[in-house]
Design a protein around this motif. Sequence first.
Motif, PDB file in Angstrom:
ATOM      1  N   VAL A  54      -5.769   9.194  -2.261  1.00 10.09           N
ATOM      2  CA  VAL A  54      -5.774   7.909  -1.542  1.00 10.09           C
ATOM      3  C   VAL A  54      -5.296   6.794  -2.469  1.00 10.09           C
ATOM      4  O   VAL A  54      -4.477   5.956  -2.063  1.00 10.09           O
ATOM      5  CB  VAL A  54      -7.175   7.609  -0.976  1.00 10.09           C
ATOM      6  CG1 VAL A  54      -7.276   6.180  -0.483  1.00 10.09           C
ATOM      7  CG2 VAL A  54      -7.512   8.581   0.143  1.00 10.09           C
ATOM      8  N   ILE A  55      -5.763   6.763  -3.705  1.00  8.50           N
ATOM      9  CA  ILE A  55      -5.311   5.747  -4.668  1.00  8.50           C
ATOM     10  C   ILE A  55      -3.811   5.876  -4.906  1.00  8.50           C
ATOM     11  O   ILE A  55      -3.078   4.879  -4.932  1.00  8.50           O
ATOM     12  CB  ILE A  55      -6.087   5.880  -5.995  1.00  8.50           C
ATOM     13  CG1 ILE A  55      -7.564   5.572  -5.791  1.00  8.50           C
ATOM     14  CG2 ILE A  55      -5.502   4.996  -7.084  1.00  8.50           C
ATOM     15  CD1 ILE A  55      -7.861   4.135  -5.455  1.00  8.50           C
ATOM     16  N   TRP A  56      -3.329   7.103  -5.068  1.00 10.49           N
ATOM     17  CA  TRP A  56      -1.901   7.330  -5.302  1.00 10.49           C
ATOM     18  C   TRP A  56      -1.068   6.860  -4.102  1.00 10.49           C
ATOM     19  O   TRP A  56      -0.026   6.230  -4.258  1.00 10.49           O
ATOM     20  CB  TRP A  56      -1.649   8.804  -5.588  1.00 10.49           C
ATOM     21  CG  TRP A  56      -0.210   9.136  -5.754  1.00 10.49           C
ATOM     22  CD1 TRP A  56       0.590   8.818  -6.808  1.00 10.49           C
ATOM     23  CD2 TRP A  56       0.617   9.807  -4.813  1.00 10.49           C
ATOM     24  NE1 TRP A  56       1.860   9.276  -6.590  1.00 10.49           N
ATOM     25  CE2 TRP A  56       1.903   9.892  -5.360  1.00 10.49           C
ATOM     26  CE3 TRP A  56       0.387  10.366  -3.564  1.00 10.49           C
ATOM     27  CZ2 TRP A  56       2.953  10.497  -4.689  1.00 10.49           C
ATOM     28  CZ3 TRP A  56       1.427  10.982  -2.899  1.00 10.49           C
ATOM     29  CH2 TRP A  56       2.703  11.028  -3.475  1.00 10.49           C
ATOM     30  N   LEU A  57      -1.552   7.164  -2.870  1.00  9.15           N
ATOM     31  CA  LEU A  57      -0.814   6.729  -1.680  1.00  9.15           C
ATOM     32  C   LEU A  57      -0.784   5.211  -1.564  1.00  9.15           C
ATOM     33  O   LEU A  57       0.218   4.630  -1.151  1.00  9.15           O
ATOM     34  CB  LEU A  57      -1.426   7.353  -0.420  1.00  9.15           C
ATOM     35  CG  LEU A  57      -1.177   8.843  -0.232  1.00  9.15           C
ATOM     36  CD1 LEU A  57      -1.961   9.355   0.968  1.00  9.15           C
ATOM     37  CD2 LEU A  57       0.301   9.139  -0.065  1.00  9.15           C
ATOM     38  N   LEU A  58      -1.868   4.559  -1.902  1.00  7.78           N
ATOM     39  CA  LEU A  58      -1.902   3.095  -1.847  1.00  7.78           C
ATOM     40  C   LEU A  58      -0.977   2.484  -2.893  1.00  7.78           C
ATOM     41  O   LEU A  58      -0.279   1.497  -2.614  1.00  7.78           O
ATOM     42  CB  LEU A  58      -3.326   2.583  -2.044  1.00  7.78           C
ATOM     43  CG  LEU A  58      -4.287   2.825  -0.880  1.00  7.78           C
ATOM     44  CD1 LEU A  58      -5.699   2.427  -1.280  1.00  7.78           C
ATOM     45  CD2 LEU A  58      -3.842   2.059   0.351  1.00  7.78           C
ATOM     46  N   ASN A  59      -0.933   3.039  -4.081  1.00  6.08           N
ATOM     47  CA  ASN A  59      -0.085   2.494  -5.144  1.00  6.08           C
ATOM     48  C   ASN A  59       1.390   2.813  -4.944  1.00  6.08           C
ATOM     49  O   ASN A  59       2.248   2.053  -5.397  1.00  6.08           O
ATOM     50  CB  ASN A  59      -0.540   3.019  -6.503  1.00  6.08           C
ATOM     51  CG  ASN A  59      -1.831   2.384  -6.944  1.00  6.08           C
ATOM     52  OD1 ASN A  59      -2.183   1.305  -6.484  1.00  6.08           O
ATOM     53  ND2 ASN A  59      -2.550   3.052  -7.825  1.00  6.08           N
ATOM     54  N   SER A  60       1.693   3.921  -4.290  1.00  3.68           N
ATOM     55  CA  SER A  60       3.100   4.302  -4.131  1.00  3.68           C
ATOM     56  C   SER A  60       3.775   3.542  -2.990  1.00  3.68           C
ATOM     57  O   SER A  60       4.995   3.538  -2.896  1.00  3.68           O
ATOM     58  CB  SER A  60       3.216   5.801  -3.875  1.00  3.68           C
ATOM     59  OG  SER A  60       2.647   6.136  -2.625  1.00  3.68           O
TER      60      SER A  60
END
Length: 117
Positions: free
Chosen positions: A73-79
């Motif tokens: 979820v963090i990776w999807l938000l940052n990408s």
Amino acid sequence: MAVVRDPAFWKRFSTAIHLDEEGGYTAKPELKDLKDSDGWLAKQRRKQQRRRYVCLWFWLSFMLFVGAVFAVVIWLLNSGILKNVHLGNGSGTPSQTVVLNEATNDKVRRLVEMVVR
């Protein structure tokens, strides 16, 4: 103290005492009997140890899964992949406007307008 209810108990008890006094009774149990009693205890210890390992692996796997979901979820938000996903219009109200029928009562219309604002 409880009384023994088996009538033959005292006969067996006195016979065992007399045999013990005469030396006819051996107090040393056979090796086979020791293996059976230790076998049950060893099985119980193995079960307990296996239960500990299964519980440990379950909780470690669960925490690893939760951490992986959190990281995704963090990776999807940052990408920026989730930038185009919108829920509502951003102000906490639905993005559709309310269209009332002309035959609606004025009191109901004012109430609906007050709720929508």
